[in-house]
Enzyme design. Structure first.
Site, PDB file in Angstrom:
ATOM      1  N   ASP A  15       0.817  -1.220   0.000  1.00 58.91           N
ATOM      2  CA  ASP A  15       0.000   0.000   0.000  1.00 58.91           C
ATOM      3  C   ASP A  15       0.855   1.277   0.000  1.00 58.91           C
ATOM      4  OD1 ASP A  15      -2.610   1.414   0.654  1.00 58.91           O
ATOM      5  OD2 ASP A  15      -1.405   1.959   2.391  1.00 58.91           O
ATOM      6  N   ARG A  45       6.925 -10.738  -2.350  1.00 57.99           N
ATOM      7  CA  ARG A  45       6.816 -12.172  -2.604  1.00 57.99           C
ATOM      8  C   ARG A  45       6.087 -12.519  -3.899  1.00 57.99           C
ATOM      9  NH1 ARG A  45       4.792 -13.926   3.176  1.00 57.99           N
ATOM     10  NH2 ARG A  45       3.555 -12.110   2.654  1.00 57.99           N
ATOM     11  N   LYS A 152       7.863   4.179  10.274  1.00 57.15           N
ATOM     12  CA  LYS A 152       7.362   3.831  11.601  1.00 57.15           C
ATOM     13  C   LYS A 152       6.493   2.576  11.468  1.00 57.15           C
ATOM     14  CE  LYS A 152       2.881   5.996  11.962  1.00 57.15           C
ATOM     15  NZ  LYS A 152       1.946   6.848  12.633  1.00 57.15           N
ATOM     16  N   ASP A 181       9.500  10.252   9.488  1.00 63.49           N
ATOM     17  CA  ASP A 181       8.311  10.636  10.239  1.00 63.49           C
ATOM     18  C   ASP A 181       7.634  11.605   9.289  1.00 63.49           C
ATOM     19  OD1 ASP A 181       6.453  12.138  11.753  1.00 63.49           O
ATOM     20  OD2 ASP A 181       7.463  11.511  13.590  1.00 63.49           O
ATOM     21  N   HIS A 182       6.568  11.178   8.630  1.00 64.61           N
ATOM     22  CA  HIS A 182       6.093  11.982   7.496  1.00 64.61           C
ATOM     23  C   HIS A 182       5.588  13.361   7.920  1.00 64.61           C
ATOM     24  CE1 HIS A 182       2.222  10.230   8.626  1.00 64.61           C
ATOM     25  NE2 HIS A 182       1.673  11.255   8.031  1.00 64.61           N
ATOM     26  N   HIS A 244       4.987  11.595  15.939  1.00 63.18           N
ATOM     27  CA  HIS A 244       4.604  12.898  15.372  1.00 63.18           C
ATOM     28  C   HIS A 244       4.503  13.997  16.427  1.00 63.18           C
ATOM     29  CE1 HIS A 244       3.854  10.196  12.169  1.00 63.18           C
ATOM     30  NE2 HIS A 244       2.654   9.822  12.546  1.00 63.18           N
TER      31      HIS A 244
HETATM   32  P1  NAD Z   1       1.418  -3.737   3.087  1.00 62.15           P
HETATM   33  O1  NAD Z   1       0.976  -4.869   3.926  1.00 62.15           O
HETATM   34  O2  NAD Z   1       0.478  -3.130   2.109  1.00 62.15           O
HETATM   35  O3  NAD Z   1       2.709  -4.178   2.269  1.00 62.15           O
HETATM   36  C1  NAD Z   1       3.691  -5.018   2.798  1.00 62.15           C
HETATM   37  C2  NAD Z   1       4.621  -5.480   1.702  1.00 62.15           C
HETATM   38  O4  NAD Z   1       5.567  -6.398   2.244  1.00 62.15           O
HETATM   39  C3  NAD Z   1       3.937  -6.213   0.548  1.00 62.15           C
HETATM   40  O5  NAD Z   1       4.562  -5.794  -0.652  1.00 62.15           O
HETATM   41  C4  NAD Z   1       4.255  -7.688   0.837  1.00 62.15           C
HETATM   42  O6  NAD Z   1       4.290  -8.496  -0.316  1.00 62.15           O
HETATM   43  C5  NAD Z   1       5.642  -7.564   1.397  1.00 62.15           C
HETATM   44  N1  NAD Z   1       6.047  -8.735   2.199  1.00 62.15           N
HETATM   45  C6  NAD Z   1       5.474  -9.209   3.335  1.00 62.15           C
HETATM   46  N2  NAD Z   1       6.162 -10.290   3.772  1.00 62.15           N
HETATM   47  C7  NAD Z   1       7.196 -10.489   2.908  1.00 62.15           C
HETATM   48  C8  NAD Z   1       8.271 -11.417   2.832  1.00 62.15           C
HETATM   49  N3  NAD Z   1       8.452 -12.383   3.743  1.00 62.15           N
HETATM   50  N4  NAD Z   1       9.148 -11.292   1.814  1.00 62.15           N
HETATM   51  C9  NAD Z   1       9.010 -10.313   0.893  1.00 62.15           C
HETATM   52  N5  NAD Z   1       8.029  -9.426   0.917  1.00 62.15           N
HETATM   53  C10 NAD Z   1       7.126  -9.492   1.913  1.00 62.15           C
HETATM   54  O7  NAD Z   1       2.000  -2.638   4.104  1.00 62.15           O
HETATM   55  P2  NAD Z   1       2.152  -1.061   3.869  1.00 62.15           P
HETATM   56  O8  NAD Z   1       0.895  -0.398   4.266  1.00 62.15           O
HETATM   57  O9  NAD Z   1       2.697  -0.807   2.502  1.00 62.15           O
HETATM   58  O10 NAD Z   1       3.218  -0.652   4.974  1.00 62.15           O
HETATM   59  C11 NAD Z   1       4.598  -0.975   4.903  1.00 62.15           C
HETATM   60  C12 NAD Z   1       5.315  -0.387   6.110  1.00 62.15           C
HETATM   61  O11 NAD Z   1       5.177   1.018   6.108  1.00 62.15           O
HETATM   62  C13 NAD Z   1       4.734  -0.846   7.455  1.00 62.15           C
HETATM   63  O12 NAD Z   1       5.781  -0.931   8.377  1.00 62.15           O
HETATM   64  C14 NAD Z   1       3.802   0.270   7.854  1.00 62.15           C
HETATM   65  O13 NAD Z   1       3.620   0.361   9.251  1.00 62.15           O
HETATM   66  C15 NAD Z   1       4.567   1.469   7.318  1.00 62.15           C
HETATM   67  N6  NAD Z   1       3.713   2.609   7.012  1.00 62.15           N
HETATM   68  C16 NAD Z   1       2.743   2.533   6.062  1.00 62.15           C
HETATM   69  C17 NAD Z   1       1.974   3.636   5.762  1.00 62.15           C
HETATM   70  C18 NAD Z   1       0.916   3.593   4.689  1.00 62.15           C
HETATM   71  O14 NAD Z   1       0.388   4.660   4.351  1.00 62.15           O
HETATM   72  N7  NAD Z   1       0.589   2.461   4.140  1.00 62.15           N
HETATM   73  C19 NAD Z   1       2.191   4.847   6.457  1.00 62.15           C
HETATM   74  C20 NAD Z   1       3.199   4.893   7.433  1.00 62.15           C
HETATM   75  C21 NAD Z   1       3.952   3.764   7.685  1.00 62.15           C
END
Ligand code: NAD
Length: 495
Positions: A15, A45, A152, A181-182, A244
């Site tokens: 995401d 993956r 984070k 930290d966005h 934040h």
């Molecule tokens: P998500 O679950 O959408 O994506 C996770 C990704 O990790 C996927 O591409 C998945 O295929 C991959 N993945 C998981 N296990 C794996 C493995 N064993 N090997 C290889 N790839 C693997 O999560 P996200 O929302 O994109 O968030 C990612 C990080 O960013 C998290 O730590 C989250 O807390 C942080 N974050 C996200 C947002 C946001 O807006 N989505 C905002 C701030 C922080």
């Protein structure tokens, strides 16, 4: 100037990558900051092909909004052609060998000079494994820069944050680590320093002689939405205050840096956080209150415990209010009230600097009419961006009455649209090697020390949840926190 770099995005199907990273990279490309000499490897993956990956990247740009026709432009196609996909399980050593071979190939093809940015858009439990493998499988180059960008949450408390930091520090030095930290990428947050240190008038009033209290509100109107899985392990204190809010506190309470450089700013911010009093458990209970949302007044919205993925007896707080005390030389004794929560009356992030009462009101014409409104400087961070200064002027009536007015400046929608989005700015800074707007380990660690005692104290006793109605500004206890100090929240919207 256009930069040469290889981005390796771990979690390339996720995401964050879709919503923030691909659109931000495209904006940098549109502006010519990335040109021919860059490439991106997305890894995750799923077994995607490069062609499919290009489509995903193009869709991400389209979904980003602005100028929809740009998506199918020649530029967008050219941009997407720099993206490569490598199916990869981060726990599998062999996959890093494949990744290194691809990275080396792209390095030669695009003239990337060994510059690599590893973006870990994945759950933090993988950070140590990835960093370790990047080193052991020699992805880290010795002829360019290597920078690690992480997201984070950075730990669940000081100990887990330390463990995480030790794990990544085995492969990367502090200078190579960019902790996002966005909030620090937001224009209005970056403006705090300009406001404080670029104005004689404001700078000279920014101290305990003139400021009565500081208030920070990060209010969300949405509930937990689809994030219950994560939120159930975090709660508002960890999710918003540790990072934040305390970053904002450090920018508001730091002493003046000698120059606006990353190292000066970091030193002042660390100092500011170290000046925040670490409470005893008793003080934590007195100075922090928690809440969890119930239904709204019309019973149309679910209470937190009935949202999908939450525990029906959940003790997770969706609201926190607290009073912080600083021992900083210029602001000692000025209370800092902070508040954040979900399902509040309105979405708004704002900061109010409330100035002291006048020592003497020469305009008072009766005993009951002795107090003039306090001057308040409000910084609007989002969704509105701007400033408001409340001052007292003559009321315009025959007798000499005095009344408060607001001096207002709000950024227009057109101006706001021109301001780069937080992720675009932060990726730009990371490419530049500018760490000014990233959190240093000492800041992260100190912020955990401040919140850990509150968390641990709360964990010892159950709360009486839910305790606030969705669509209000939180539980009554948050009002009481200020009332007992004979103050009120400046920002007080009613839905
Ligand atoms: P998500 O679950 O959408 O994506 C996770 C990704 O990790 C996927 O591409 C998945 O295929 C991959 N993945 C998981 N296990 C794996 C493995 N064993 N090997 C290889 N790839 C693997 O999560 P996200 O929302 O994109 O968030 C990612 C990080 O960013 C998290 O730590 C989250 O807390 C942080 N974050 C996200 C947002 C946001 O807006 N989505 C905002 C701030 C922080």
């Amino acid at each position: 100037m256009a930069q040469s770099a290889l981005f390796i995005i771990f979690g390339g199907t996720g995401d964050l990558a879709y919503r923030k990273l691909y659109p931000s990279l495209f904006r940098l490309y549109e502006k010519g900051y990335l040109k021919d000499d860059f490439a991106v490897i997305g890894t995750a993956r799923r077994p995607w092909t490069d062609e499919h990956y290009h489509e995903v990247v193009m869709n991400a740009i389209a979904d980003d909004g602005h100028e929809s026709d740009r998506t199918n432009s020649e530029l967008a196609h050219k941009f997407a052609s720099h993206f490569y996909y490598q199916s990869h399980n981060v726990n599998d050593t062999e996959h890093y060998v494949a990744l290194r071979n691809l990275a080396d190939k792209l390095d030669a093809k695009y003239n990337l000079k060994g510059n690599r940015i590893y973006y870990l858009a994945m759950a933090p439990r993988f950070f140590g494994t990835i960093a370790g493998h990047l080193k052991s499988e020699k992805l880290i180059t010795d002829h360019g820069y290597n920078r690690l960008i992480i997201e984070k949450p950075f730990g669940r408390d000081l100990q887990t944050a330390k463990d995480l930091n030790d794990a990544i520090s085995a492969a990367f030095s502090e200078e190579q680590i960019y902790r996002i930290d966005h909030y620090l990428g937001k224009e209005a947050i970056q403006s705090i320093a300009a406001l404080r240190f670029g104005n004689e008038v404001i700078g000279s009033l920014w101290n305990k002689a003139h400021i009565d209290n500081i208030q920070i509100t990060l209010a969300e109107s949405l509930g937990v939405e689809e994030r219950a899985g994560y939120y159930e392990t975090a709660g508002a204190l960890r999710d918003m205050v540790q990072n934040h809010i305390l970053q904002i506190v450090s920018l508001l309470t730091m002493e003046e840096p000698k120059a606006y450089t990353a190292s000066e700013l970091r030193d002042r911010k660390v100092e500011a956080l170290r000046n925040i009093k670490i409470y005893s458990p008793e003080e934590a209970l007195q100075n922090f209150v928690r809440g969890q949302y119930g239904e709204d007044a019309d019973h149309e919205q679910l209470d937190y415990r009935h949202e999908e993925g939450t525990d029906e007896n959940s003790q997770i707080e969706t609201f926190v209010a607290g009073k912080l005390e600083t021992e900083s030389p210029s602001l000692a004794g000025v209370p800092i009230y902070v508040r954040t929560g979900k399902r509040l009356a309105q979405k708004s992030t704002q900061i109010s600097i409330v100035f002291k009462d006048l020592k003497q009101n020469i305009f008072a014409n009766s005993e009951s009419d002795t107090k003039l409104a306090q001057n308040v400087l409000t910084l609007f961070i989002e969704p509105d961006q701007g400033y408001r200064f409340d001052i007292n002027v003559k009321s315009g009536e025959q007798s000499y009455g005095v009344m408060p007015i607001h001096l207002d400046y709000h950024k227009s929608a057109a101006k706001k649209a021109k301001v780069p989005e937080a992720y675009e700015k932060l990726i730009h800074d990371a490419l530049d090697g500018n760490r000014t707007n990233f959190a240093h380990w000492h800041e992260v660690a100190q912020a955990w020390r401040i919140v850990d005692v509150v968390r641990k104290t709360w964990d010892k006793q159950d709360a009486d949840f839910p305790n606030y109605v969705s669509g209000t500004m939180g539980p009554e206890a948050a009002e009481e926190l200020l009332r007992r100090d004979h103050r009120t929240w400046v920002y007080n919207p009613k839905r």
